[in-house]
Write a protein that holds these residues in place. Structure first.
Motif, PDB file in Angstrom:
ATOM      1  N   CYS A 103     -21.556  -3.784 -85.920  1.00  0.00           N
ATOM      2  CA  CYS A 103     -21.320  -5.226 -85.766  1.00  0.00           C
ATOM      3  C   CYS A 103     -21.023  -5.883 -87.117  1.00  0.00           C
ATOM      4  N   CYS A 126     -26.363  -1.987 -82.268  1.00  0.00           N
ATOM      5  CA  CYS A 126     -25.436  -2.948 -82.889  1.00  0.00           C
ATOM      6  C   CYS A 126     -24.044  -2.368 -83.145  1.00  0.00           C
ATOM      7  N   CYS A 172     -29.667  -7.487 -88.626  1.00  0.00           N
ATOM      8  CA  CYS A 172     -28.844  -8.599 -88.141  1.00  0.00           C
ATOM      9  C   CYS A 172     -28.986  -9.796 -89.090  1.00  0.00           C
ATOM     10  N   PRO A 174     -26.432 -13.800 -80.441  1.00  0.00           N
ATOM     11  CA  PRO A 174     -25.971 -14.163 -79.092  1.00  0.00           C
ATOM     12  C   PRO A 174     -26.928 -13.763 -77.971  1.00  0.00           C
ATOM     13  N   CYS A 223     -27.320 -10.021 -77.201  1.00  0.00           N
ATOM     14  CA  CYS A 223     -28.224  -9.262 -78.079  1.00  0.00           C
ATOM     15  C   CYS A 223     -29.681  -9.594 -77.765  1.00  0.00           C
ATOM     16  N   LEU A 262     -23.942  -7.274 -89.197  1.00  0.00           N
ATOM     17  CA  LEU A 262     -24.976  -6.407 -89.784  1.00  0.00           C
ATOM     18  C   LEU A 262     -24.916  -6.470 -91.309  1.00  0.00           C
ATOM     19  N   VAL A 318     -20.189  -6.700 -78.755  1.00  0.00           N
ATOM     20  CA  VAL A 318     -20.995  -7.895 -78.458  1.00  0.00           C
ATOM     21  C   VAL A 318     -20.105  -8.911 -77.759  1.00  0.00           C
TER      22      VAL A 318
END
Ligand code: SF4
Length: 224
Positions: free
Chosen positions: A124, A71, A132, A139, A142, A127, A75
């Motif tokens: 990300c 992560c 997540c 998405p 991921c 997070l 992304v």
């Protein structure tokens, strides 16, 4: 480069063609932009189905909810996915939570702007406490990213062992989906998640502009 035999190559090509045809037909039958955005849920189900079918063959993945080694990577999201996630966020946050999230996005976007894939090692923006916060509607990128060994993922520069069937089939589905949108005049190229969410949440006309065929999010540097 993945080595596929002729039969596998034809199978992947037929997945791409069938996906592009299916979504083009659906977008032609219903020209409402909300419909086009909600179709993302269907795309995500298709990606999840590929993973499930590979798991049924006995393949074990290191990926699980709560694991976030990957992560930090950039992304990439398609425009309809940005609006899909935006709608879910709006439906789940209070006004003050949304304001705080937008401020978090601004800080994040400042750091992420202009970074190429190999330069972007930033946790990300979605997070929360190492997990997540949008796992159910995360998405496509991921959902399809997979690792056969989570220990390898501890090193952000390591070559992660992925399952080839997942890579090629989900790649074909994603390409079929985005090509169908482009053929209907709806932009569906990849954008960086945090910067795109910031635009979608702060420009109330962004969805309308996209529905009229405009590209409303910043391009990733590799596409300029
Ligand atoms: S959206 Fe979720 S799964 Fe994807 S990188 Fe961000 S935190 Fe990880």
């Amino acid at each position: 480069m993945l080595n596929l035999n002729e039969r596998e190559r034809l199978e992947v090509q037929s997945i791409f063609v069938a996906t592009e045809k299916e979504y083009r037909k659906r977008l032609r039958a219903n020209k409402n932009s909300v419909y086009a955005i909600n179709l993302v849920g269907d795309l995500h189900n298709k990606i999840d189905s590929v993973i499930s079918s590979v798991k049924k063959k006995g393949i074990k993945f290191g990926c699980r909810k709560g694991c976030s080694y990957c992560c930090d990577l950039r992304v990439e999201v398609l425009a309809p996915e940005v609006f899909y996630i935006t709608k879910k966020l709006k439906g789940s946050m209070s006004k003050s939570e949304m304001q705080a999230f937008i401020e978090k996005l601004m800080t994040y976007a400042d750091k992420a702007t202009g970074l190429r894939f190999d330069e972007h090692i930033i946790p990300c923006v979605m997070l929360e406490n190492g997990a997540c916060s949008i796992y159910e509607y995360r998405p496509m990128m991921c959902r399809k990213y997979n690792s056969l060994d989570a220990q390898v993922c501890e090193d952000p520069h390591a070559q992660v062992p992925e399952n080839t069937e997942v890579v090629v089939k989900t790649g074909a589905i994603g390409k079929g989906f985005s090509d169908s949108y482009e053929s209907r005049g709806l932009s569906a190229i990849p954008h960086e998640l945090g910067q795109a969410l910031l635009v979608a949440l702060t420009d109330p006309k962004s969805e309308q502009k996209w529905a009229k065929g405009n590209e409303v999010f910043t391009r990733i540097p590799e596409m300029n």
